[in-house]
Design a protein around this motif. Structure first.
Motif, mmCIF file in Angstrom:
data_model
loop_
_atom_site.group_PDB
_atom_site.id
_atom_site.type_symbol
_atom_site.label_atom_id
_atom_site.label_comp_id
_atom_site.label_asym_id
_atom_site.label_seq_id
_atom_site.Cartn_x
_atom_site.Cartn_y
_atom_site.Cartn_z
ATOM 1 N N MET A 1 0.857 -1.195 0.000
ATOM 2 C CA MET A 1 0.000 0.000 0.000
ATOM 3 C C MET A 1 0.885 1.235 0.000
ATOM 4 S SD MET A 1 -1.535 2.701 1.714
ATOM 5 C CE MET A 1 -1.282 2.441 3.445
ATOM 6 N N ARG A 2 0.540 2.207 -0.816
ATOM 7 C CA ARG A 2 1.336 3.418 -0.877
ATOM 8 C C ARG A 2 0.473 4.629 -0.554
ATOM 9 N NH1 ARG A 2 -0.234 2.268 -6.068
ATOM 10 N NH2 ARG A 2 -0.804 3.996 -7.409
ATOM 11 N N THR A 3 1.109 5.637 0.012
ATOM 12 C CA THR A 3 0.424 6.892 0.335
ATOM 13 C C THR A 3 1.091 8.009 -0.442
ATOM 14 O OG1 THR A 3 -0.117 6.118 2.546
ATOM 15 C CG2 THR A 3 -0.234 8.496 2.150
ATOM 16 N N ILE A 4 0.307 8.797 -1.130
ATOM 17 C CA ILE A 4 0.827 9.895 -1.928
ATOM 18 C C ILE A 4 0.221 11.190 -1.424
ATOM 19 C CG2 ILE A 4 0.968 10.878 -4.243
ATOM 20 C CD1 ILE A 4 0.802 8.061 -5.355
ATOM 21 N N ASN A 216 -7.809 3.868 -2.499
ATOM 22 C CA ASN A 216 -8.098 2.960 -3.603
ATOM 23 C C ASN A 216 -8.395 1.574 -3.031
ATOM 24 O OD1 ASN A 216 -7.741 2.885 -6.806
ATOM 25 N ND2 ASN A 216 -7.110 0.912 -5.972
ATOM 26 N N ILE A 217 -9.569 1.042 -3.353
ATOM 27 C CA ILE A 217 -10.026 -0.254 -2.847
ATOM 28 C C ILE A 217 -10.147 -1.209 -4.023
ATOM 29 C CG2 ILE A 217 -11.790 -1.446 -1.509
ATOM 30 C CD1 ILE A 217 -10.384 0.804 0.043
ATOM 31 N N ASN A 218 -9.495 -2.386 -3.921
ATOM 32 C CA ASN A 218 -9.582 -3.349 -5.035
ATOM 33 C C ASN A 218 -10.866 -4.167 -4.952
ATOM 34 O OD1 ASN A 218 -9.165 -5.395 -3.153
ATOM 35 N ND2 ASN A 218 -7.033 -5.747 -3.722
ATOM 36 N N LYS A 219 -11.027 -5.110 -5.882
ATOM 37 C CA LYS A 219 -12.305 -5.829 -6.010
ATOM 38 C C LYS A 219 -12.577 -6.785 -4.851
ATOM 39 C CE LYS A 219 -10.384 -9.418 -9.040
ATOM 40 N NZ LYS A 219 -10.521 -10.049 -10.384
ATOM 41 N N THR A 220 -11.563 -7.058 -4.016
ATOM 42 C CA THR A 220 -11.776 -7.892 -2.833
ATOM 43 C C THR A 220 -11.850 -7.073 -1.554
ATOM 44 O OG1 THR A 220 -9.394 -8.282 -2.592
ATOM 45 C CG2 THR A 220 -10.643 -9.862 -3.925
ATOM 46 N N GLY A 221 -11.834 -5.738 -1.692
ATOM 47 C CA GLY A 221 -11.992 -4.875 -0.528
ATOM 48 C C GLY A 221 -10.709 -4.456 0.144
ATOM 49 N N GLU A 222 -9.546 -4.786 -0.443
ATOM 50 C CA GLU A 222 -8.274 -4.409 0.157
ATOM 51 C C GLU A 222 -7.869 -2.999 -0.276
ATOM 52 O OE1 GLU A 222 -6.962 -6.309 2.387
ATOM 53 O OE2 GLU A 222 -8.350 -7.986 2.027
ATOM 54 N N LYS A 223 -7.299 -2.236 0.658
ATOM 55 C CA LYS A 223 -6.787 -0.904 0.337
ATOM 56 C C LYS A 223 -5.420 -1.056 -0.327
ATOM 57 C CE LYS A 223 -5.133 1.607 3.650
ATOM 58 N NZ LYS A 223 -5.012 2.446 4.861
ATOM 59 N N THR A 224 -5.282 -0.547 -1.543
ATOM 60 C CA THR A 224 -4.031 -0.705 -2.286
ATOM 61 C C THR A 224 -3.273 0.609 -2.463
ATOM 62 O OG1 THR A 224 -5.225 -0.459 -4.379
ATOM 63 C CG2 THR A 224 -4.910 -2.703 -3.550
ATOM 64 N N ALA A 225 -3.922 1.735 -2.232
ATOM 65 C CA ALA A 225 -3.240 3.028 -2.350
ATOM 66 C C ALA A 225 -4.028 4.074 -1.583
ATOM 67 C CB ALA A 225 -3.087 3.436 -3.815
ATOM 68 N N GLU A 226 -3.365 5.168 -1.250
ATOM 69 C CA GLU A 226 -4.001 6.261 -0.520
ATOM 70 C C GLU A 226 -3.430 7.588 -1.014
ATOM 71 O OE1 GLU A 226 -3.382 7.644 3.950
ATOM 72 O OE2 GLU A 226 -4.746 5.910 3.854
ATOM 73 N N TYR A 227 -4.322 8.536 -1.274
ATOM 74 C CA TYR A 227 -3.910 9.847 -1.775
ATOM 75 C C TYR A 227 -4.477 10.908 -0.843
ATOM 76 C CZ TYR A 227 -3.814 6.708 -5.800
ATOM 77 O OH TYR A 227 -3.620 5.621 -6.628
ATOM 78 N N ILE A 265 -9.646 14.640 -10.582
ATOM 79 C CA ILE A 265 -8.688 13.592 -10.231
ATOM 80 C C ILE A 265 -8.865 12.419 -11.187
ATOM 81 C CG2 ILE A 265 -7.810 12.151 -8.352
ATOM 82 C CD1 ILE A 265 -7.832 15.117 -7.645
ATOM 83 N N ASN A 266 -7.763 11.877 -11.732
ATOM 84 C CA ASN A 266 -7.874 10.701 -12.599
ATOM 85 C C ASN A 266 -7.838 9.418 -11.773
ATOM 86 O OD1 ASN A 266 -5.187 10.184 -11.949
ATOM 87 N ND2 ASN A 266 -4.385 10.725 -13.966
ATOM 88 N N HIS A 267 -7.887 8.255 -12.447
ATOM 89 C CA HIS A 267 -7.997 6.976 -11.751
ATOM 90 C C HIS A 267 -6.724 6.609 -10.989
ATOM 91 C CE1 HIS A 267 -5.948 5.820 -15.471
ATOM 92 N NE2 HIS A 267 -5.543 4.741 -14.856
ATOM 93 N N LYS A 268 -5.622 7.328 -11.247
ATOM 94 C CA LYS A 268 -4.378 7.103 -10.520
ATOM 95 C C LYS A 268 -4.239 8.041 -9.317
ATOM 96 C CE LYS A 268 -1.839 5.597 -14.651
ATOM 97 N NZ LYS A 268 -0.669 5.877 -15.524
ATOM 98 N N GLY A 269 -5.233 8.864 -9.085
ATOM 99 C CA GLY A 269 -5.169 9.804 -7.978
ATOM 100 C C GLY A 269 -4.449 11.089 -8.289
ATOM 101 N N GLU A 270 -4.118 11.313 -9.560
ATOM 102 C CA GLU A 270 -3.381 12.508 -9.959
ATOM 103 C C GLU A 270 -4.341 13.665 -10.235
ATOM 104 O OE1 GLU A 270 0.109 10.024 -12.358
ATOM 105 O OE2 GLU A 270 -1.656 10.788 -13.412
ATOM 106 N N ILE A 271 -3.947 14.882 -9.822
ATOM 107 C CA ILE A 271 -4.734 16.077 -10.101
ATOM 108 C C ILE A 271 -4.526 16.482 -11.555
ATOM 109 C CG2 ILE A 271 -5.090 18.512 -9.538
ATOM 110 C CD1 ILE A 271 -4.155 17.913 -6.718
#
Length: 412
Positions: A1-4, A216-227, A265-271
């Motif tokens: 998991m990454r935080t941006i 960002n939550i994947n299809k199984t409910g896991e948090k994979t990224a945070e912005y 915001i796009n799907h990657k969390g970028e402004i």
């Protein structure tokens, strides 16, 4: 998991909103609800350009595109409160479906899902007990014809800043349940183009400085990224391009005396786009008042954002007057370049007015829905912004050409 961490920059600029006039013709309408003033209402668009009105006590009213009542039903029992509503239309369906989430605080916080057809008839109902959740809640239809529910953990939960996610299949059976921490205010949950989701909210520190967080939550409910963004969000809109747009304000905005800010915001969390806006001197609105979290459908935000067909936005809300009660609604049109095309304030002449939502109408205009109370009786107040008919210029009639003999007669 990454935080941006995404920090706002003054380079994004600040735009002044100058008074310009739209080509929309305002028309006020009122719908009497025969309802007491202590109820709160949700107003949602339907695919036939009508609307669905839902009270927190379970009254549901379907209105057609002409503003006429089609049907009215009640679904909640005593001690039950409707906390979220979703309207959707599946590819295989000719008409809408309606989904309601209610909570019964007397039954170990029992949660109930009810799905109705377009005529208001119950298709199925499911109950879940016990549930450690409370308002605000947001439920959304997903592309696999299931549903995702985001809700705030209640006081019985160890961490109060936790959001609990539930994924249901199309019949309302729970597929998974996940706990997501560090969200102080729940704003929305949005499905991305794939089987992943953006969980959107605000977080605050000890000094109550708010920041927007998207997980960002994947299809199984896991948090994979945070912005994380240096702003506070009050409403979210999915754009025509598949991005999400946030409306709110930030520390820079407050310091510069701006009134609201829009970030795409796009799907990657970028402004991808971001702009601050200043309202003209005739409309005071600094700062944005906080969302009202006691209402169904999470909140009735002070400003609402909706995408327009030209890839711009319409911003609607109650101006925040310190010296008197709200009696008007503010409408600002933003172009696809982020520029202000026009802004208008429409005054409601019959008392206080609370803005709820903005809906698209069949004539290409917009229906702004709000609420007013007269003699303890609630009314839904509609401001129909109809496209003005273009002025028909008289057609030029070509004069018949003169033949040679006529030319000779005239010359004589």
């Amino acid at each position: 998991m990454r935080t941006i961490y995404l920090i706002l920059s003054a380079l994004f600029g600040i735009l002044n909103v100058y008074s310009q006039t739209s080509n929309l013709k305002p028309e006020w309408k009122k719908l009497s609800l025969n309802s007491s003033s202590d109820k709160t209402w949700s107003v949602l668009n339907t695919s036939d350009f009508g609307m669905l009105l839902t009270s927190n006590t379970g009254e549901v009213i379907k209105i057609n595109s002409n503003g006429k009542k089609e049907w009215e039903k009640t679904f909640a029992n005593t001690n039950e409160n409707i906390l979220s509503v979703e309207t959707f239309k599946r590819k295989e369906d000719l008409n809408d479906k309606f989904l309601f989430v209610s909570i019964n605080t007397q039954e170990k916080n029992q949660i109930k899902l009810i799905r109705l057809n377009h005529l208001g008839d119950t298709e199925w109902e499911k109950k879940y007990t016990p549930m450690e959740i409370q308002a605000p809640m947001v439920i959304k239809h997903t592309t696999d014809n299931g549903y995702i529910l985001a809700a705030k953990a209640n006081a019985n939960h160890a961490l109060k800043s936790t959001i609990i996610l539930f994924k249901f299949n199309k019949e309302g059976d729970i597929q998974w349940k996940k706990e997501i921490d560090r969200i102080t205010e729940l704003i929305d949950v949005v499905q991305k183009t794939n089987q992943e989701y953006f969980l959107i909210g605000n977080i605050s520190d000890d000094e109550v400085v708010y920041k927007t967080v998207i997980k960002n939550i994947n299809k199984t409910g896991e948090k994979t990224a945070e912005y994380i963004y240096d702003c506070k969000t009050v409403d979210v809109e999915k754009t025509n391009s598949g991005n999400i747009a946030l409306i709110g304000h930030g520390e820079i905005a407050v310091a510069k005396d701006t009134h609201f800010m829009i970030s795409e915001i796009n799907h990657k969390g970028e402004i991808k786009k971001q702009q601050n806006y200043i309202l003209n001197d005739k409309v005071k609105g600094l700062p944005l008042p906080p969302p009202q979290v006691d209402n169904i459908n999470n909140t009735n935000p002070p400003h609402k954002l909706v995408s327009t067909s030209d890839n711009g936005y319409l911003v609607v809300g109650n101006p925040n007057y310190a010296e008197r009660a709200n009696d008007s609604v503010l409408v600002v049109k933003i172009s696809n370049k982020g520029e202000v095309e026009w802004d208008e304030r429409h005054q409601f002449a019959h008392g206080n007015y609370q803005f709820y939502n903005i809906l698209k109408s069949a004539d290409g205009g917009y229906m702004i829905a709000g609420n007013s109370t007269t003699n303890s009786n609630q009314e839904i107040v509609l401001l129909n912004l109809k496209p003005a008919k273009p002025i028909q210029k008289p057609k030029k009639v070509k004069k018949p050409a003169l033949n040679p003999s006529q030319n000779q007669m005239i010359s004589k």
